[in-house]
Design a protein around this motif. Structure first.
Motif, PDB file in Angstrom:
ATOM      1  N   VAL A 100      -9.703  85.809  -1.845  1.00  0.00           N
ATOM      2  CA  VAL A 100      -9.048  85.153  -2.979  1.00  0.00           C
ATOM      3  C   VAL A 100      -8.833  83.645  -2.782  1.00  0.00           C
ATOM      4  CG1 VAL A 100      -6.694  85.702  -2.188  1.00  0.00           C
ATOM      5  CG2 VAL A 100      -7.147  85.418  -4.636  1.00  0.00           C
ATOM      6  N   VAL A 101      -8.638  83.200  -1.551  1.00  0.00           N
ATOM      7  CA  VAL A 101      -8.345  81.767  -1.363  1.00  0.00           C
ATOM      8  C   VAL A 101      -9.575  80.913  -1.668  1.00  0.00           C
ATOM      9  CG1 VAL A 101      -7.757  80.010   0.360  1.00  0.00           C
ATOM     10  CG2 VAL A 101      -6.404  82.089   0.180  1.00  0.00           C
ATOM     11  N   ARG A 102     -10.726  81.355  -1.151  1.00  0.00           N
ATOM     12  CA  ARG A 102     -11.950  80.598  -1.457  1.00  0.00           C
ATOM     13  C   ARG A 102     -12.335  80.762  -2.922  1.00  0.00           C
ATOM     14  NH1 ARG A 102     -13.462  82.744   3.705  1.00  0.00           N
ATOM     15  NH2 ARG A 102     -13.821  81.092   5.233  1.00  0.00           N
ATOM     16  N   ASP A 103     -12.131  81.966  -3.455  1.00  0.00           N
ATOM     17  CA  ASP A 103     -12.599  82.253  -4.812  1.00  0.00           C
ATOM     18  C   ASP A 103     -11.739  81.566  -5.877  1.00  0.00           C
ATOM     19  OD1 ASP A 103     -14.461  83.626  -6.474  1.00  0.00           O
ATOM     20  OD2 ASP A 103     -12.932  85.096  -6.982  1.00  0.00           O
ATOM     21  N   MET A 104     -10.454  81.432  -5.627  1.00  0.00           N
ATOM     22  CA  MET A 104      -9.542  80.956  -6.681  1.00  0.00           C
ATOM     23  C   MET A 104      -8.735  79.706  -6.318  1.00  0.00           C
ATOM     24  SD  MET A 104      -9.483  82.519  -9.517  1.00  0.00           S
ATOM     25  CE  MET A 104     -10.270  83.919 -10.240  1.00  0.00           C
ATOM     26  N   PHE A 105      -8.206  79.660  -5.080  1.00  0.00           N
ATOM     27  CA  PHE A 105      -7.267  78.576  -4.753  1.00  0.00           C
ATOM     28  C   PHE A 105      -7.983  77.260  -4.478  1.00  0.00           C
ATOM     29  CE2 PHE A 105      -3.031  80.510  -4.236  1.00  0.00           C
ATOM     30  CZ  PHE A 105      -3.376  81.845  -4.383  1.00  0.00           C
ATOM     31  N   GLN A 106      -9.029  77.321  -3.666  1.00  0.00           N
ATOM     32  CA  GLN A 106      -9.686  76.080  -3.232  1.00  0.00           C
ATOM     33  C   GLN A 106     -10.181  75.281  -4.428  1.00  0.00           C
ATOM     34  OE1 GLN A 106     -13.207  75.519  -3.500  1.00  0.00           O
ATOM     35  NE2 GLN A 106     -13.041  73.500  -2.564  1.00  0.00           N
ATOM     36  N   ASN A 107     -10.508  75.959  -5.505  1.00  0.00           N
ATOM     37  CA  ASN A 107     -11.052  75.265  -6.666  1.00  0.00           C
ATOM     38  C   ASN A 107     -10.058  75.293  -7.821  1.00  0.00           C
ATOM     39  OD1 ASN A 107     -11.511  78.110  -7.334  1.00  0.00           O
ATOM     40  ND2 ASN A 107     -13.277  77.913  -6.020  1.00  0.00           N
ATOM     41  N   HIS A 108      -9.981  76.426  -8.533  1.00  0.00           N
ATOM     42  CA  HIS A 108      -9.237  76.463  -9.794  1.00  0.00           C
ATOM     43  C   HIS A 108      -7.750  76.125  -9.647  1.00  0.00           C
ATOM     44  CE1 HIS A 108     -12.937  78.206 -10.926  1.00  0.00           C
ATOM     45  NE2 HIS A 108     -12.655  79.456 -10.637  1.00  0.00           N
ATOM     46  N   LEU A 109      -7.063  76.805  -8.719  1.00  0.00           N
ATOM     47  CA  LEU A 109      -5.612  76.598  -8.671  1.00  0.00           C
ATOM     48  C   LEU A 109      -5.256  75.181  -8.241  1.00  0.00           C
ATOM     49  CD1 LEU A 109      -5.442  80.080  -7.879  1.00  0.00           C
ATOM     50  CD2 LEU A 109      -3.205  79.283  -8.530  1.00  0.00           C
ATOM     51  N   LEU A 110      -6.020  74.645  -7.282  1.00  0.00           N
ATOM     52  CA  LEU A 110      -5.702  73.279  -6.838  1.00  0.00           C
ATOM     53  C   LEU A 110      -6.036  72.253  -7.925  1.00  0.00           C
ATOM     54  CD1 LEU A 110      -6.673  73.277  -3.049  1.00  0.00           C
ATOM     55  CD2 LEU A 110      -4.387  73.283  -4.065  1.00  0.00           C
ATOM     56  N   GLN A 111      -7.067  72.506  -8.715  1.00  0.00           N
ATOM     57  CA  GLN A 111      -7.383  71.562  -9.797  1.00  0.00           C
ATOM     58  C   GLN A 111      -6.328  71.629 -10.904  1.00  0.00           C
ATOM     59  OE1 GLN A 111      -9.524  69.140  -9.710  1.00  0.00           O
ATOM     60  NE2 GLN A 111     -10.429  69.767  -7.775  1.00  0.00           N
ATOM     61  N   VAL A 112      -5.841  72.829 -11.198  1.00  0.00           N
ATOM     62  CA  VAL A 112      -4.782  72.961 -12.201  1.00  0.00           C
ATOM     63  C   VAL A 112      -3.506  72.283 -11.687  1.00  0.00           C
ATOM     64  CG1 VAL A 112      -3.303  74.616 -13.427  1.00  0.00           C
ATOM     65  CG2 VAL A 112      -5.754  75.048 -13.237  1.00  0.00           C
ATOM     66  N   LEU A 113      -3.214  72.492 -10.408  1.00  0.00           N
ATOM     67  CA  LEU A 113      -2.060  71.824  -9.787  1.00  0.00           C
ATOM     68  C   LEU A 113      -2.175  70.309  -9.955  1.00  0.00           C
ATOM     69  CD1 LEU A 113       0.312  71.879  -7.437  1.00  0.00           C
ATOM     70  CD2 LEU A 113      -1.590  71.189  -6.013  1.00  0.00           C
ATOM     71  N   ALA A 114      -3.369  69.780  -9.708  1.00  0.00           N
ATOM     72  CA  ALA A 114      -3.560  68.324  -9.788  1.00  0.00           C
ATOM     73  C   ALA A 114      -3.307  67.829 -11.219  1.00  0.00           C
ATOM     74  CB  ALA A 114      -4.962  67.955  -9.325  1.00  0.00           C
ATOM     75  N   MET A 115      -3.742  68.601 -12.212  1.00  0.00           N
ATOM     76  CA  MET A 115      -3.506  68.210 -13.612  1.00  0.00           C
ATOM     77  C   MET A 115      -2.000  68.193 -13.913  1.00  0.00           C
ATOM     78  SD  MET A 115      -6.105  67.640 -15.576  1.00  0.00           S
ATOM     79  CE  MET A 115      -7.379  68.232 -16.624  1.00  0.00           C
ATOM     80  N   ALA A 116      -1.291  69.192 -13.395  1.00  0.00           N
ATOM     81  CA  ALA A 116       0.134  69.303 -13.707  1.00  0.00           C
ATOM     82  C   ALA A 116       0.966  68.243 -12.992  1.00  0.00           C
ATOM     83  CB  ALA A 116       0.637  70.700 -13.333  1.00  0.00           C
ATOM     84  N   ALA A 117       0.482  67.814 -11.808  1.00  0.00           N
ATOM     85  CA  ALA A 117       1.335  66.964 -10.970  1.00  0.00           C
ATOM     86  C   ALA A 117       0.913  65.501 -10.942  1.00  0.00           C
ATOM     87  CB  ALA A 117       1.335  67.521  -9.539  1.00  0.00           C
ATOM     88  N   MET A 118      -0.228  65.157 -11.543  1.00  0.00           N
ATOM     89  CA  MET A 118      -0.756  63.794 -11.389  1.00  0.00           C
ATOM     90  C   MET A 118       0.102  62.740 -12.087  1.00  0.00           C
ATOM     91  SD  MET A 118      -4.005  64.221 -13.916  1.00  0.00           S
ATOM     92  CE  MET A 118      -4.457  62.605 -14.500  1.00  0.00           C
ATOM     93  N   GLU A 119      -0.077  61.514 -11.645  1.00  0.00           N
ATOM     94  CA  GLU A 119       0.557  60.365 -12.302  1.00  0.00           C
ATOM     95  C   GLU A 119      -0.247  60.004 -13.551  1.00  0.00           C
ATOM     96  OE1 GLU A 119       3.412  58.928 -11.289  1.00  0.00           O
ATOM     97  OE2 GLU A 119       3.437  60.519  -9.795  1.00  0.00           O
TER      98      GLU A 119
END
Ligand SMILES: NC(=O)c1ccc[n+]([C@@H]2O[C@H](COP(=O)([O-])OP(=O)(O)OC[C@H]3O[C@@H](n4cnc5c(N)ncnc54)[C@H](OP(=O)(O)O)[C@@H]3O)[C@@H](O)[C@H]2O)c1
Length: 484
Positions: free
Chosen positions: A229-248
């Motif tokens: 699950v970490v390679r399949d979902m976190f490394q890409n999708h979840l971290l990119q969504v996190l970046a959208m939510a947290a960016m300046e």
């Protein structure tokens, strides 16, 4: 002068082409958004007659608009060949250049929909055959996920791609960024003035990002068992969504400005150290996973994980981000939940032990796209009774059912237009791998926290709730609760 644009799919006999790419292109065709002189050439090693290729795509797309399909279909062709074989590429080149005879520019977009182990080889061979030469028009290459299986392999793949291509020619796809609701995070935050002042450590207690699936590994058992699950979902999708939510807020809506801000978030995520893996991560496997086709009977591959991330910058210091994803969970839901802080002082005479539920904002990415803001109201007929209610927005209500296009539609259009904003840059991919690599390594050690188990159809292992409760928090099911 009329320009032409050729869209070449390597691995065109596969599932992605039939289920995602061609339907997305057909939708663009119906909207008149395909570039002028568009044509598609699918290449794969399977012997498929071009007419049979078109017929199978038509059967899979089941187009409601038969006339539109007929005009679209006239632009589809198939060439049997192996993209790692120079002779196959020579035949492809002959076919392509044979149609690039006009005075206008002749652009090409290559799509790698093959298994990942041939990505580098195909690109090298395209380079050797002169097929990414830009004298007659632009040459771009879209690369599917997974991009590497760890930091070293992602770096190596980037190095090999850069031997042949400039970074601006490489479009690494993460289809989550193509989702309207993920892009809406930017509009919601930066086209409204009332939310951004609250979007920081002063008002937000924590953030939850969930990608929950009800399906298991299905026919992908051998692949999934290697990946987890970490390679399949976190490394890409979840971290990119996190970046959208947290960016300046970027200064402009320019691709590099947007990508730079997303990358700054990944740079600020506190690295996982061996000593804090037990406290900041949780992994589990659904019961029955080891009996799935293609899965090792003693597999320890996690199908569920939850991570606690900290972002070390002024905006987010002290605000945990809880990320979780799993297969065979109770509902299909992707969401970002912003949990605000409690009011600083309760002046209402509440019964002993009762507090005021803090406000929350649920951004529901799929399947019921929308947003829900929860706040307290006075309960009528009581002196000071209160309960939480929601202010709801559903995309389907305001824009009609089916108004949200598939992510691939937007992403392909952007690649034709030369806009890489929603594609992942080399440094972003490598940063994401650098974040998850220590987790994956630590989980392989004998001292790793135990692999937990959960029953299919639940919200993961019972320990996951306890893990968050130990932090004084609880998982939100806001988006699931709102589904019609
Ligand atoms: N399907 C999805 O929804 C999805 C989602 C995200 C990412 N992806 C990624 O997209 C890529 C394609 O996925 P898919 O689901 O379409 O896979 P697939 O159904 O297995 O199709 C793979 C394609 O690659 C060709 N191929 C297989 N081995 C090859 C080799 N050694 N050299 C050259 N071509 C080869 C196959 O055709 P021939 O055997 O006829 O050559 C087939 O056309 C994969 O990298 C996958 O990870 C897919």
């Amino acid at each position: 002068m009329t320009d032409t644009t050729a869209f070449i799919i390597f691995g065109a006999s596969g599932d992605l082409t039939t289920r995602k790419l061609v339907p997305a292109l057909f939708s663009l065709h119906r909207k008149g958004r395909l570039p002028s002189g568009f044509r598609l050439i699918g290449m794969a090693r399977s012997p498929i007659d071009p007419a049979a290729f078109r017929a199978s795509l038509r059967a899979a797309a089941a187009p409601a608009d038969a006339a539109a399909w007929t005009s679209f279909e006239a632009r589809l062709d198939y060439l049997r060949g192996d993209p790692t074989d120079p002779q196959s590429l020579a035949r492809l080149e002959a076919k392509l250049s044979g149609a690039e005879t006009g005075d206008g520019a002749a652009h090409r977009l290559y799509y790698l929909a093959t298994p990942p182990h041939v990505y580098a080889d195909v690109v090298q061979r395209l380079g050797a055959a002169g097929m990414v030469d830009r004298r007659r028009g632009w040459r771009r290459v879209i690369i599917e996920k997974p991009f590497g299986s760890d930091l070293a392999s992602a770096q190596e793949l980037n190095r090999l791609l850069h031997r042949v291509l400039d970074e601006e020619q490489i479009y690494r796809i993460d289809h989550y960024l193509g989702k309207e609701t993920v892009q809406n995070v930017l509009v919601f935050r930066f086209a409204n003035s009332i939310f951004e002042p609250l979007w920081n450590r002063n008002y937000i207690d924590h953030v939850q990002i969930t990608v929950a699936e009800t399906v298991g590994v299905e026919h992908r058992g051998p692949f999934y068992d290697r990946v987890g699950v970490v390679r399949d979902m976190f490394q890409n999708h979840l971290l990119q969504v996190l970046a959208m939510a947290a960016m300046e807020p970027p200064a402009s809506f320019d691709a590099e400005a947007l990508r730079n801000e997303r990358i700054k978030v990944l740079r600020a995520v506190r690295p996982f150290e061996p000593g804090d893996i037990a406290g900041r991560t949780l992994r589990a496997q659904y019961d029955g996973y080891r009996q799935e086709a293609g899965v090792a009977p003693d597999s320890t591959t996690p199908t569920y994980a939850a991570l606690r991330l900290s972002i070390d910058n002024w905006r987010w210091q002290g605000v945990p981000f809880f990320l979780r994803s799993g297969k065979r969970l109770a509902a299909k839901a992707t969401s970002i939940v912003i949990q605000f802080k409690s009011v600083p002082h309760v002046m209402f005479p509440l019964p002993p032990g009762q507090g005021i539920q803090p406000n929350s904002l649920a951004i529901c990415i799929q399947p019921d796209e929308g947003m829900h803001l929860q706040f307290q109201v006075k309960e009528p007929g009581t002196p000071a009774g209160m309960r939480p209610v929601d202010m709801d927005f559903h995309y389907a209500n305001d824009f009609g059912p089916g108004a949200i296009p598939e992510a691939y539609e937007r992403l392909l259009l952007d690649a034709f237009m030369g806009d890489p904003s929603l594609y992942t840059r080399n440094d972003s991919i490598e940063l994401a791998w650098a974040l998850v690599d220590p987790i994956l390594r630590a989980w392989e050690q004998p001292s790793a926290p135990p692999l937990l188990h959960y029953a299919p159809g639940t919200w993961g292992p019972a320990e996951s709730g306890a893990w968050l409760a130990a932090d004084g928090r609880a998982w939100s099911s806001d988006c699931v609760r709102h589904e019609p």
